[in-house]
Design an enzyme around this catalytic site. Structure first.
Site, short mmCIF file in Angstrom:
data_model
loop_
_atom_site.label_atom_id
_atom_site.label_comp_id
_atom_site.label_asym_id
_atom_site.label_seq_id
_atom_site.Cartn_x
_atom_site.Cartn_y
_atom_site.Cartn_z
N ASP A 1 -27.67 -28.62 24.77
CA ASP A 1 -27.19 -28.07 26.06
C ASP A 1 -27.50 -29.06 27.18
OD1 ASP A 1 -26.08 -25.71 25.28
OD2 ASP A 1 -27.89 -24.52 25.55
N GLY B 1 -18.81 -27.58 34.68
CA GLY B 1 -19.44 -26.94 33.51
C GLY B 1 -18.66 -27.20 32.24
N LYS C 1 -31.62 -18.63 20.21
CA LYS C 1 -32.07 -20.01 20.43
C LYS C 1 -33.59 -20.16 20.29
CE LYS C 1 -28.18 -21.20 23.40
NZ LYS C 1 -27.72 -21.85 24.62
N ARG D 1 0.85 -1.19 0.00
CA ARG D 1 0.00 0.00 0.00
C ARG D 1 0.88 1.24 0.00
NH1 ARG D 1 -5.63 -0.23 1.06
NH2 ARG D 1 -5.38 2.02 0.94
#
Ligand code: NAP
Length: 528
Positions: free
Chosen positions: A351, A497, A314, A55
């Site tokens: 989930d 988790g 969702k 450039r």
């Protein structure tokens, strides 16, 4: 310029990176001086660029007679010289003849490509007066910083660019919606000459990543995140390592995560690594979607095979599916959409599968193991803390497995509402401390209590945990929350988790590919 496109097997034998397409990765280079540009050229080569865009308009000190030959001589990669004027989004604000002289010099000295704007092409051709180097390809470009026009308008634009003498057509438009990229794919696939067709902005990312699928000449990949010459450019590393850009071909199946925002999602890393490891011809991309029905209607070809859905889509995703798994319907949310061979969209919710299957696995590993058919959750008293999205999914999942479900929530009314729908008992959070009608219960925290930065918080006293056989926490930052730490100290089994997160990804991977998930690889990627 030629690039060897190896067959997978041959390349593997020789230990060469497999390359299934001829689309180039072009790295735009912007610097104050020619010396700095040369440094950047070597960095681009080391990172895997095929070609660099120099450039010239970004140079603060520029002596064309000295600097252009130097750049040409020292560049280790094929070149594209661009000297973009202010009126087309660049930085050059001098006269046109001086600009044309520099571009002509680059061509004379052996540049592989030079870029001239469509608006200046007529004047430039007059200036060149029929001169053209054999080696150099002329890119005629047009930039639209406002929108992406209709297919008809884009087709007309391509015709005008070709008529201006382009060896390579280039246009870049702006994505106001991810569906804008679909029109650009349509033009790319039907273009009779080599074409560079980019869609700028986060919503246009798929046009940059999927460019080899539709036969684009090149895509832009930057040296560093954020150091872009146009909005939305990914880095070279993201193209090569995150999206397996070299492996994308015409037949590559497209998957992705639909969200808003979505750029933070690590799912592309998880799935693309797995696709590459097992040789599955698919790519998983970030999909910044504003309007789910419009997105699914636009990308309805069989090549767009499946999607993950995240916040806030969702519920909308559920409404767009032709067929929905009954549990997902009850939960009221779909986080996984599969396009079936007949074109119909099937929606499900993984989930809850991730959490419930991790809990079942942990219970089966204990003396309480099942017979392989019925769930070890059947008949158990299963206490869910929280009545939000995750709470709803886990409460339904547990109920589906035959557990007796209890829902405890800060806002009692929400607990009661959910309990009524699921067929469960409702409690307030404070009731929970004196709730121990039996021992051997299961506890699932689905609130954000204990999540970073408030890692000292916990939803239930340590003392009460003695009544639980297993404690699960949906929070995954940190992996071991205070709740899990205390549960382990009180002798309960714990499920994190992270296991829920990996578990739902296994299921989605299997839904997408029909293949068993490479579980070890998933775990390693998550640990990364
Ligand atoms: P959500 O729909 O917003 O629901 C949040 C729930 O937490 C509500 O029941 C809310 O109670 C409760 N809550 C929030 N802050 C609280 C506080 N300070 N004290 C008591 N209760 C509080 O959120 P979600 O999507 O279900 O997500 C909840 C958690 O699960 C998050 O930490 C998320 O990261 C985690 N999650 C993990 C995974 C995974 O794969 N591991 C997947 C999904 C979600 P009120 O009704 O009273 O507001």
């Amino acid at each position: 310029m030629e690039f060897a496109v190896e067959s997978g097997a041959r390349s593997m034998e020789k230990g060469i990176e497999v390359r299934k397409n001829q689309t180039l990765i072009c790295t735009p280079l912007m610097a104050d001086t020619a010396d700095q540009l040369v440094e950047l050229m070597y960095k681009a080569k080391a990172k895997g660029a095929d070609i660099v865009e120099i450039r010239l308009d970004h140079l603060k000190s520029f002596n064309p007679r000295f600097d252009v030959p130097k750049l040409m001589k020292e560049c280790p990669l094929p070149t594209l010289f661009t000297y973009r004027p202010v009126w087309e989004g660049g930085r050059y604000d001098g006269d046109e003849i001086s600009r044309f002289e520099v571009l002509r010099l680059a061509m004379e000295l052996g540049a592989d490509h030079i870029d001239i704007e469509l608006k200046a092409a007529h004047e430039f051709n007059k200036f060149m007066n029929g001169y053209k180097s054999e080696r150099c390809k002329l890119i005629v470009s047009s930039h639209n910083y406002e929108c992406t026009p209709s297919v008809e308008e884009l087709g007309d634009l391509v015709a005008r660019i070709q008529a201006a003498g382009a060896d390579i057509v280039k246009f870049a438009t702006t994505a106001l919606d991810i569906t804008d990229a679909a029109r650009v794919f349509q033009i790319t696939i039907h273009c009779q000459v080599p074409i560079i067709a980019m869609v700028m902005g986060e919503r246009g990312l798929i046009a940059r990543v999927l460019c080899p699928k539709f036969g684009g000449y090149l895509t832009f990949g930057t040296l560093e995140a954020g150091k872009v010459s146009a909005p939305g450019q990914p880095t070279i590393e993201q193209l090569v390592d995150l999206y397996n850009f070299r492996l994308i071909d015409h037949d590559t199946k497209v998957f992705g995560i639909i969200g808003k925002p979505v750029g933070h999602s690590k799912s592309p890393k998880l799935y693309n690594r797995a696709f590459k490891a097992v040789g599955f011809n698919g790519v998983y991309v970030h999909l910044f979607v504003d309007d789910v029905p419009k997105f699914l209607k636009t990308y309805s070809s069989p090549d767009f095979c499946g999607f993950s859905c995240t916040i806030p889509h969702k519920e909308a995703a559920l409404k767009c599916c032709d067929e929905v798994d009954p549990v997902a319907k009850n939960i009221g949310a779909v986080n996984n959409i599969i396009r079936k061979p007949n074109g119909k969209l099937f929606g499900c919710n993984t989930d809850y599968v991730g959490a419930i299957s991790s809990i079942e696995d942990a219970l089966r590993g204990s003396h309480n193991g099942g017979n392989g058919f019925s769930s070890p959750l059947a008949g158990k008293l299963f206490v869910v803390i929280g009545a939000g999205g995750a709470g709803r999914a886990i409460a339904y999942g547990a109920k589906e497995k035959g557990a007796r479900v209890v829902i405890a929530n800060r806002t009692y009314d929400r607990a009661r509402e959910l309990a009524e729908i699921v067929g469960a008992q409702a409690l307030t959070l404070s009731d929970l401390h004196n709730f121990h009608p039996e021992t051997g219960m299961i506890l699932a925290n689905t609130t954000s209590i204990g999540m970073q930065p408030k890692v000292d918080e916990t939803p239930i006293s340590k003392e009460t945990l003695r009544y639980y056989q297993l404690v699960f926490d949906a929070v995954y930052t940190p992996k071991i929350t205070r709740l899990l730490q205390e549960a382990a100290e009180m002798g309960a089994k714990i499920v994190t988790g992270v296991e829920m997160l990996i578990g739902q990804a296994y299921t989605q991977y299997e839904n997408f590919t029909g293949l068993p998930a490479p579980k070890q690889l998933f775990k390693e990627t998550m640990e990364d």
